[in-house]
Scaffold this active site. Sequence first.
Site, short mmCIF file in Angstrom:
data_model
loop_
_atom_site.label_atom_id
_atom_site.label_comp_id
_atom_site.label_asym_id
_atom_site.label_seq_id
_atom_site.Cartn_x
_atom_site.Cartn_y
_atom_site.Cartn_z
CB THR A 1 3.27 2.73 0.34
OG1 THR A 1 1.75 2.87 -0.18
CG2 THR A 1 3.88 4.06 0.58
CG HIS B 1 3.54 -0.91 4.26
ND1 HIS B 1 4.19 -2.16 3.73
CD2 HIS B 1 3.13 0.04 3.41
CE1 HIS B 1 3.89 -1.97 2.59
NE2 HIS B 1 3.36 -0.95 2.33
CD GLU C 1 -2.72 4.47 3.15
OE1 GLU C 1 -2.60 4.02 2.19
OE2 GLU C 1 -2.83 3.73 4.24
CG HIS D 1 -3.34 4.76 -1.63
ND1 HIS D 1 -1.78 4.32 -1.44
CD2 HIS D 1 -3.01 5.96 -2.12
CE1 HIS D 1 -0.90 5.20 -2.15
NE2 HIS D 1 -1.61 6.16 -2.42
CG HIS E 1 -5.35 -5.75 -1.04
ND1 HIS E 1 -4.80 -4.99 -1.85
CD2 HIS E 1 -4.26 -6.11 -0.22
CE1 HIS E 1 -3.40 -5.04 -1.72
NE2 HIS E 1 -3.11 -5.72 -0.67
CG ASN F 1 -5.39 -0.18 3.19
OD1 ASN F 1 -6.02 -0.60 2.14
ND2 ASN F 1 -4.52 0.57 2.95
NE ARG G 1 -1.73 0.87 -8.64
CZ ARG G 1 -0.24 0.70 -8.23
NH1 ARG G 1 0.08 -0.42 -7.45
NH2 ARG G 1 0.81 1.55 -8.79
CD GLU H 1 0.51 4.55 8.60
OE1 GLU H 1 -0.38 5.53 8.21
OE2 GLU H 1 0.59 3.48 7.93
NE ARG I 1 -1.24 2.57 -4.96
CZ ARG I 1 0.07 2.85 -5.16
NH1 ARG I 1 0.67 3.55 -5.78
NH2 ARG I 1 0.81 2.29 -4.12
N1 PXP Z 1 -0.10 2.54 5.81
C1 PXP Z 1 0.23 3.14 4.64
C2 PXP Z 1 0.76 4.56 4.74
C3 PXP Z 1 0.15 2.19 3.47
O1 PXP Z 1 0.34 2.92 2.23
C4 PXP Z 1 -0.43 0.85 3.64
C5 PXP Z 1 -0.48 0.32 2.33
O2 PXP Z 1 -1.62 0.65 1.42
C6 PXP Z 1 -0.57 0.43 4.94
C7 PXP Z 1 -0.49 1.15 5.95
C8 PXP Z 1 -1.15 -0.97 5.17
O3 PXP Z 1 -0.29 -1.78 4.66
P1 PXP Z 1 -0.38 -3.52 4.43
O4 PXP Z 1 -1.40 -3.69 3.30
O5 PXP Z 1 0.97 -4.00 4.20
O6 PXP Z 1 -1.01 -3.93 5.78
#
Ligand code: PXP
Length: 254
Positions: free
Chosen positions: A105, A202, A74, A47, A14, A11, A53, A155, A49
């Site tokens: 999330t 997550h 996402e 993601h 960031h 992901n 953001r 997931e 959003r």
């Molecule tokens: N899976 C989903 C559905 C998420 O919303 C996120 C965060 O955007 C992640 C995985 C990744 O989580 P983390 O950034 O804590 O690794």
Amino acid sequence: MPQHGVILGVNIDHVATLRQARRGHEPDPVRAAHEAELGGADCITVHLREDRRHINDRDVDRLRVACNVRLNLEMAATDEMVEIARELRPHAVAIVPEGRDEVTTEGGLDVAGQRDRMAAVVAALSGRVGTVSAFIDADERHIAAAGACGFHACEVHTGPYAGAFHAAGGDFRNAELATTQTLVAQAGRLILESGMRFNAGHGLNYHNVRPIAALPGLSELHIGHSIVSRAVYTGLRAAVSEMRAQIDQASGRR
Ligand code: PXP
């Protein structure tokens, strides 16, 4: 190269968060996606959003063209997002709950409480995107509802496990930690028995990922914060490659 282990979805939200700190042009998520691919990512997760953001519409368009691996979008189950996904046609869509004030999330999707809406969203996306997954808490009600709505995958939210791991210092004699891991494992079994793919994500990091990566039947892990954080010190390619090695070792499938 054929994929036969646990798929690692990186992901890169960031990276866009950092860009938005200056409302500028760098760092570029497309360049980050390439670095992640070179480090061993099988999938790029972003993601989009509602408030844009971090990742924006132009990013997802550019990623769809430039990614050499699967793109997992996402998104919230809104009409706007469904339309964007139908046009974009990513390899995968993960439906997530979205709160405007949340930092990230916060919990899983209430699939059981919104069956009709979720079934309509899956139907609208099916055939236009590869797979559609539901991001859910480790709760059998939501797994049953996801199966009934036609989701291809669930997931499982590993946030509670990650929180318990940190609180217990990784000591599995701690009841809370053992319980949270067992709940993810049980949810995984139920998801597989229901004919869906078992994904998780997550809060996973370099310390806590192995007991989750080792779960039987796991298809995909989606990890962002810890990898991008480590990349500040090591570079993204190395950070992904280290995570890749941990997952492969724990899953013993590559
Ligand atoms: N899976 C989903 C559905 C998420 O919303 C996120 C965060 O955007 C992640 C995985 C990744 O989580 P983390 O950034 O804590 O690794």
